[in-house]
Design an enzyme around this catalytic site. Structure first.
Site, PDB file in Angstrom:
ATOM      1  N   ARG A 138      41.091  58.500  49.295  1.00 12.41           N
ATOM      2  CA  ARG A 138      41.407  59.101  47.722  1.00 12.41           C
ATOM      3  C   ARG A 138      40.229  58.609  45.996  1.00 12.41           C
ATOM      4  NH1 ARG A 138      46.458  62.212  47.810  1.00 12.41           N
ATOM      5  NH2 ARG A 138      46.226  62.111  45.239  1.00 12.41           N
TER       6      ARG A 138
ATOM      7  N   TYR B 117      37.928  60.888  44.132  1.00  8.74           N
ATOM      8  CA  TYR B 117      38.387  61.884  43.019  1.00  8.74           C
ATOM      9  C   TYR B 117      39.356  61.179  41.461  1.00  8.74           C
ATOM     10  CZ  TYR B 117      41.155  65.534  40.804  1.00  8.74           C
ATOM     11  OH  TYR B 117      41.932  66.637  39.913  1.00  8.74           O
TER      12      TYR B 117
ATOM     13  N   PRO C 250      50.656  61.221  47.428  1.00 13.51           N
ATOM     14  CA  PRO C 250      51.023  60.870  45.815  1.00 13.51           C
ATOM     15  C   PRO C 250      52.437  60.020  46.096  1.00 13.51           C
ATOM     16  CG  PRO C 250      50.281  63.338  46.172  1.00 13.51           C
ATOM     17  CD  PRO C 250      50.272  62.973  47.791  1.00 13.51           C
TER      18      PRO C 250
END
Lengths: 343, 343
Positions: free
Chosen positions: A170, A173, A300
């Site tokens: 991730r 980002y 998340p």
């Protein structure tokens, strides 16, 4: 430059405005660029900006996740222009304000090509800051709650430095947005650029990508398709959701105010995944089942904005309740899926 | 392509190697690029690589903090080439290994033009990864202990995600290096590039910039110039220092081994600033005074590497003691300052 030597300045009519000044006269008072303006939040921002007749709105989008459909109401409008452009390439236009939203924001999209995601965040932001520097435009970056990573502080306020894995899947980002923030502040300190940074949290509403893998889109599409709502275990994990009109209102207040930010824009109201599923079931399709499934390994964790700063500095707080927002999203999803409500 | 139709293959002598193959025959076995090779650590790495007669070494440097003086022993050598090049521009050469060190590393240098520092870290690393992708070269990035920021874990091991301010005046370096690490791993995952990441801690030795504002350079230059050694208050804060030959050894073991990293390379031995000043005084100039001064507001806090991984995976640990390294640095500084030791 020929002259007959006779001065007759006083009898001459006032000079015609130059073509340039004439053009300016008929122009809108404010030329506003929205990068990623064909996307979910971008297109709602465009709708709002276009309501002001003094605004001329220019959208650039590469349509990687955005869609012309989101802007069909404005295509052909004299105060509107749509440019197919990738922000990783420089853009030479004249603008007064830049809302810099361009970047895929759902994990399934931003992980599709991580190197491109970093280029979009870093080179894209560099290009937009270059444009701001040349034109003197004010620039707003939509950063993200992802800069807080897997936070060790709850809720998160803007002074929190975050807990982010620099080398995970991730990171393109999270770290990309963090360095975009750094660039914003360095241009501000180094070149005096007027910057605004919003850290935006989960947002929902019409025009979300139906298959973007986010929980709200998933549940609503499942409810409409008569499929069971799949709640990831344990189901007690929470999320906060901000309706898109509230988000747009917050972004515009930040842009037009006096604070650089970073300022959190999001809804601090928390729902467990089971509560969300029950709301969707009740409002959209009381007949669907709710089932539990394994959690994805890269899910998340909980994030919840502390919006004290937005309240104090922008006079902003979210107004739309989840139970009011979900039906508006349902209507949009039904239209796109071509499935009407059962009578 | 003309042929007389008679086949006489068997009587023909074996074909001459093509000019390309001939060239390859006389080439070194390994072409190694060192970006930032005219800098402090880079030039020591070049010295070591040049000791192996099978290596051809190409250095690129923009001389922002590096200096040709550091490489004067190799200029003109047939296995050595020096290119004035900024890594923020693409580089089209043929190489087998890339040591990517290029980036100003002292705060006074990397804060001089923060936007350029970010470009060097992000676009520079993108360009070198692009070169690695095209040539199939293995690439090693010298990342930094700064990715741990102001750590909440002591000592720091490689699993620690760090505590970094994304929008501060040091962020251009810290966040720039973090996103450079992200790019390395994304190229590794996305394109199968062979990557190596070293997180290097404070390093000292000959060829450090005399006026780079670092505490070791400061103390040694002060002692040589008969100036008081200025210890920032409280004086009990600690630092760890790795001698440059140990650092180079660690980097080469990492490059030639099988682990991607990130791996900490640094000396875990800690000294208080007062201890360091007393060592410098004793070894270099027993007559200078030690005085205390106010701390700079942006002073880096304590960092100490956990080098378990380097020991286990690389069989590496630092060997040179501070009391042995300081006199070697003194000799170099005296030469450059033109101040001989008093008899």
């Amino acid at each position: 430059m020929a002259s007959n030597g006779n001065s007759h300045v006083s009898t001459k009519p006032p000079p015609e405005p130059s073509p340039l000044r004439k053009a300016k006269f008929f122009q809108a008072n404010m030329r506003i660029l929205v990068t990623g303006g064909a996307g979910f939040i971008g297109s709602h921002l465009v709708d709002k900006l276009m309501q002001n007749e003094k605004n001329e709105v220019i959208v650039v989008d590469n349509y990687f996740t955005g869609s012309k459909d989101n802007l069909k109401q404005w295509i052909g409008h004299p105060r509107f222009e749509l440019i197919r452009h990738d922000v990783t390439e420089p853009l030479l236009i004249e603008v007064d304000q830049i809302y810099h939203l361009a970047c895929p924001a759902s994990p399934i999209f931003y992980k599709y090509n991580p190197v491109k995601t970093i280029k979009t965040n870093v080179i894209g932001t560099l290009n937009m800051l270059g444009l701001a520097k040349r034109t003197g435009a004010r620039i707003l970056l939509t950063s993200t709650s992802e800069v807080y990573g897997d936070p060790l502080m709850h809720p998160q306020d803007e002074t929190y430095w975050g807990n982010v894995n620099p080398i995970g899947v991730r990171s393109c980002y999270d770290e990309g947005k963090r360095v975009a923030e750094t660039l914003m502040f360095d241009y501000h300190r180094q070149h005096g650029i007027e910057i605004r940074i919003a850290r935006i949290f989960n947002t929902y509403g019409p025009r979300m990508n139906i298959d973007d893998g986010r929980v709200v889109s998933n549940f609503i599409a499942q409810a409409i398709r008569d499929e069971p709502l799949t709640v990831q275990l344990p189901g007690t994990q929470t999320r906060s959701f901000c309706y898109v009109s509230d988000m747009v209102d917050g972004l515009m207040r930040l842009m037009d105010g006096d604070n650089t930010g970073p300022i959190n824009i999001g809804n601090p109201g928390e729902f467990t995944m089971l509560e969300l599923a029950e709301n969707v079931k009740e409002l959209i399709n009381p007949e669907v089942k709710i089932i539990t499934v394994e959690n994805t390994p890269d899910d998340p964790r909980q994030r919840k904005p502390d919006i004290t700063k937005a309240k104090e500095l922008l006079g902003w707080e979210p107004k739309v309740k989840l139970r009011d927002g979900l039906p508006l999203m349902e209507e949009d999803f039904r239209g796109r899926l071509g499935i009407s409500r059962k009578k």
